[in-house]
Structure formats: C-alpha cells, structure tokens
Design a protein around this motif. Structure first.
Motif, mmCIF file in Angstrom:
data_model
loop_
_atom_site.group_PDB
_atom_site.id
_atom_site.type_symbol
_atom_site.label_atom_id
_atom_site.label_comp_id
_atom_site.label_asym_id
_atom_site.label_seq_id
_atom_site.Cartn_x
_atom_site.Cartn_y
_atom_site.Cartn_z
ATOM 1 N N CYS A 136 -15.351 -1.874 2.468
ATOM 2 C CA CYS A 136 -14.493 -2.418 3.524
ATOM 3 C C CYS A 136 -14.922 -1.867 4.877
ATOM 4 O O CYS A 136 -15.528 -0.798 4.962
ATOM 5 C CB CYS A 136 -13.036 -2.022 3.278
ATOM 6 S SG CYS A 136 -12.388 -2.539 1.692
ATOM 7 N N HIS A 174 -6.727 7.434 2.018
ATOM 8 C CA HIS A 174 -6.601 7.284 0.566
ATOM 9 C C HIS A 174 -5.241 6.670 0.234
ATOM 10 O O HIS A 174 -4.205 7.218 0.597
ATOM 11 C CB HIS A 174 -6.750 8.647 -0.118
ATOM 12 C CG HIS A 174 -6.786 8.573 -1.608
ATOM 13 N ND1 HIS A 174 -6.573 9.673 -2.392
ATOM 14 C CD2 HIS A 174 -7.007 7.545 -2.469
ATOM 15 C CE1 HIS A 174 -6.669 9.331 -3.677
ATOM 16 N NE2 HIS A 174 -6.921 8.040 -3.736
ATOM 17 N N THR A 207 -15.351 -3.463 -7.330
ATOM 18 C CA THR A 207 -15.579 -2.438 -6.319
ATOM 19 C C THR A 207 -16.071 -3.163 -5.077
ATOM 20 O O THR A 207 -17.022 -3.952 -5.152
ATOM 21 C CB THR A 207 -16.646 -1.418 -6.789
ATOM 22 O OG1 THR A 207 -16.207 -0.839 -8.017
ATOM 23 C CG2 THR A 207 -16.842 -0.329 -5.761
ATOM 24 N N PRO A 248 -12.475 -6.614 3.669
ATOM 25 C CA PRO A 248 -13.527 -6.558 2.649
ATOM 26 C C PRO A 248 -14.867 -7.044 3.201
ATOM 27 O O PRO A 248 -14.916 -7.968 4.007
ATOM 28 C CB PRO A 248 -13.025 -7.493 1.550
ATOM 29 C CG PRO A 248 -11.903 -8.267 2.114
ATOM 30 C CD PRO A 248 -11.430 -7.581 3.346
ATOM 31 N N ARG A 280 -14.044 2.121 0.744
ATOM 32 C CA ARG A 280 -14.313 1.601 -0.602
ATOM 33 C C ARG A 280 -12.999 1.312 -1.333
ATOM 34 O O ARG A 280 -12.065 2.105 -1.310
ATOM 35 C CB ARG A 280 -15.128 2.628 -1.374
ATOM 36 C CG ARG A 280 -15.539 2.162 -2.732
ATOM 37 C CD ARG A 280 -16.375 3.216 -3.382
ATOM 38 N NE ARG A 280 -16.144 3.151 -4.820
ATOM 39 C CZ ARG A 280 -17.004 3.530 -5.702
ATOM 40 N NH1 ARG A 280 -18.157 4.030 -5.332
ATOM 41 N NH2 ARG A 280 -16.727 3.438 -6.970
ATOM 42 N N SER A 281 -12.971 0.170 -1.983
ATOM 43 C CA SER A 281 -11.799 -0.255 -2.745
ATOM 44 C C SER A 281 -12.206 -0.511 -4.190
ATOM 45 O O SER A 281 -13.223 -1.158 -4.441
ATOM 46 C CB SER A 281 -11.244 -1.545 -2.125
ATOM 47 O OG SER A 281 -10.308 -2.147 -2.979
ATOM 48 N N LYS A 282 -11.420 -0.009 -5.141
ATOM 49 C CA LYS A 282 -11.619 -0.297 -6.566
ATOM 50 C C LYS A 282 -10.342 -0.966 -7.049
ATOM 51 O O LYS A 282 -9.253 -0.433 -6.850
ATOM 52 C CB LYS A 282 -11.868 0.982 -7.356
ATOM 53 C CG LYS A 282 -13.211 1.618 -7.060
ATOM 54 C CD LYS A 282 -13.400 2.914 -7.815
ATOM 55 C CE LYS A 282 -13.678 2.620 -9.263
ATOM 56 N NZ LYS A 282 -13.969 3.827 -10.048
ATOM 57 N N THR A 283 -10.471 -2.153 -7.652
ATOM 58 C CA THR A 283 -9.294 -2.873 -8.135
ATOM 59 C C THR A 283 -9.478 -3.300 -9.578
ATOM 60 O O THR A 283 -10.598 -3.505 -10.044
ATOM 61 C CB THR A 283 -8.998 -4.114 -7.271
ATOM 62 O OG1 THR A 283 -10.145 -4.963 -7.253
ATOM 63 C CG2 THR A 283 -8.619 -3.730 -5.852
ATOM 64 N N ASN A 335 0.851 -1.186 0.000
ATOM 65 C CA ASN A 335 0.000 0.000 0.000
ATOM 66 C C ASN A 335 0.886 1.235 0.000
ATOM 67 O O ASN A 335 1.880 1.287 0.733
ATOM 68 C CB ASN A 335 -0.906 0.034 1.231
ATOM 69 C CG ASN A 335 -1.902 -1.095 1.232
ATOM 70 O OD1 ASN A 335 -2.340 -1.547 0.182
ATOM 71 N ND2 ASN A 335 -2.264 -1.562 2.411
ATOM 72 N N GLY A 383 -4.951 -1.220 -7.362
ATOM 73 C CA GLY A 383 -6.198 -0.569 -7.013
ATOM 74 C C GLY A 383 -6.021 0.697 -6.224
ATOM 75 O O GLY A 383 -4.906 1.180 -5.997
ATOM 76 N N GLU A 384 -7.156 1.209 -5.812
ATOM 77 C CA GLU A 384 -7.220 2.440 -5.040
ATOM 78 C C GLU A 384 -8.218 2.245 -3.905
ATOM 79 O O GLU A 384 -9.308 1.716 -4.115
ATOM 80 C CB GLU A 384 -7.661 3.584 -5.946
ATOM 81 C CG GLU A 384 -7.716 4.926 -5.273
ATOM 82 C CD GLU A 384 -8.037 6.048 -6.246
ATOM 83 O OE1 GLU A 384 -7.848 7.202 -5.842
ATOM 84 O OE2 GLU A 384 -8.484 5.778 -7.375
ATOM 85 N N VAL A 385 -7.827 2.651 -2.717
ATOM 86 C CA VAL A 385 -8.688 2.562 -1.543
ATOM 87 C C VAL A 385 -8.947 3.981 -1.050
ATOM 88 O O VAL A 385 -8.004 4.756 -0.858
ATOM 89 C CB VAL A 385 -8.035 1.739 -0.411
ATOM 90 C CG1 VAL A 385 -8.923 1.708 0.822
ATOM 91 C CG2 VAL A 385 -7.719 0.344 -0.888
#
Length: 167
Positions: free
Chosen positions: A110, A48, A107, A115, A83-86, A39, A77-79
């Motif tokens: 978390c 973020h 999407t 998750p 919320r996480s988008k991978t 991360n 991805g981005e957290v």
C-alpha cells in the motif's frame, strides 16, 4: 505374486478413470473500495492495525459454460506499514444464478493507505446448483485501481464432481 500386482494396477487404472479431469481457468475483475470496513489499531505502533472489510466486484470469466456476473468479498486482515495481509471468502455469482465459494489469502503493498500491487492464493470451497461439488485452486495478481480498490487476474484449475451436470 503376479496376480496381486496386476490387481493393484487394475484398481489404480479404474480409480484413475473415474477421477474427473481438471480444467484450467482464468478470471479477472475489478473490486471497488470496501463498502464496509472497520480498522482497529493494534496498539504497538501507529502503522499496525487489524481490519474487517466487505465489498463488491465486477467480474469476468467462465466456468463450465456459465458466465461470471458479479462477486462479493468478506475479509479480515492485518496492516503493518505499507503491507496488508488479508484472508477471506469470495462469492462469485454466475448468469445462471449458481455460485462458487472461494477462500483466499492475499498480500498487498500500500501507499498512503491505497492498495498498489500484490498476489494471493485461492481454494474453491464449494458451490451451488451446477457448481455444487466443484473443487480447485489457483493464484492471483493484484493491482490497485483509481477507486481505491483492487483489480485482479487469476489463473487456476477446477474439477466439477460427476454429480454436477455440464452444459
């Protein structure tokens, strides 16, 4: 003029006859917590971050008579907050040794870094052996599991090219 319309219709019928039929499929699995994960804080807020991760999954499903054996994912991805988008690549290995390669976007919500629930879309990017030339797509539902990973259930369709022999 009637001859041109007939010929165009005949060509369409011939092409349609050569198009392989799509087969509906379902698959599911349990992915453990990522074995490799990094991360990197974005710097604009404490919740973020950007991530890269890799891990393994236990799988269930069948494609063209071959039983799914195991899976592996590599993603970035981005957290942001909860919320996480991978986006990533998933490699599914079958009992025959053949593989299918998927690309996906997920999407997931978390809670306390674990998750909870989510959804995603996938595209089949190709395969090896009997799965060479496979195409397809679908959607998945995700639920967090006790190991800090994700359980998934997917539905979709695939088409095997005429070059790939069926069982």
């Amino acid at each position: 003029m009637k001859l041109k319309i007939f010929c165009a219709g005949a060509v369409f019928a011939f092409v349609a006859a050569l198009t392989p039929a799509q087969t509906k499929t379902t698959m599911s699995g349990k992915c453990g917590k990522a074995e490799v994960q990094q991360n990197i804080p974005a710097g604009d807020s404490a919740d973020h971050a950007f991530l890269i991760a890799q891990g393994k999954c236990e799988t269930q499903g069948e494609v063209s008579g071959a039983a799914s054996k195991e899976g592996a994912f590599s993603e970035h991805g981005e957290v942001t907050g909860n919320r996480s988008k991978t986006w990533g690549v998933y490699v599914e290995t079958f009992d025959s040794g053949d593989k299918i390669f998927y690309t996906y976007q997920n999407t997931v919500t978390c809670k306390d870094g674990a998750p909870q629930t989510g959804e995603g879309k996938y595209q089949i990017a190709g395969g090896t052996g009997k799965m060479k030339g496979i195409k397809g797509s679908g959607t998945c539902k995700h639920t967090g599991n006790a190991n800090g990973g994700i359980d998934y259930s997917c539905t979709g369709e695939y088409t095997l090219s005429s070059a790939a022999p069926l069982k």
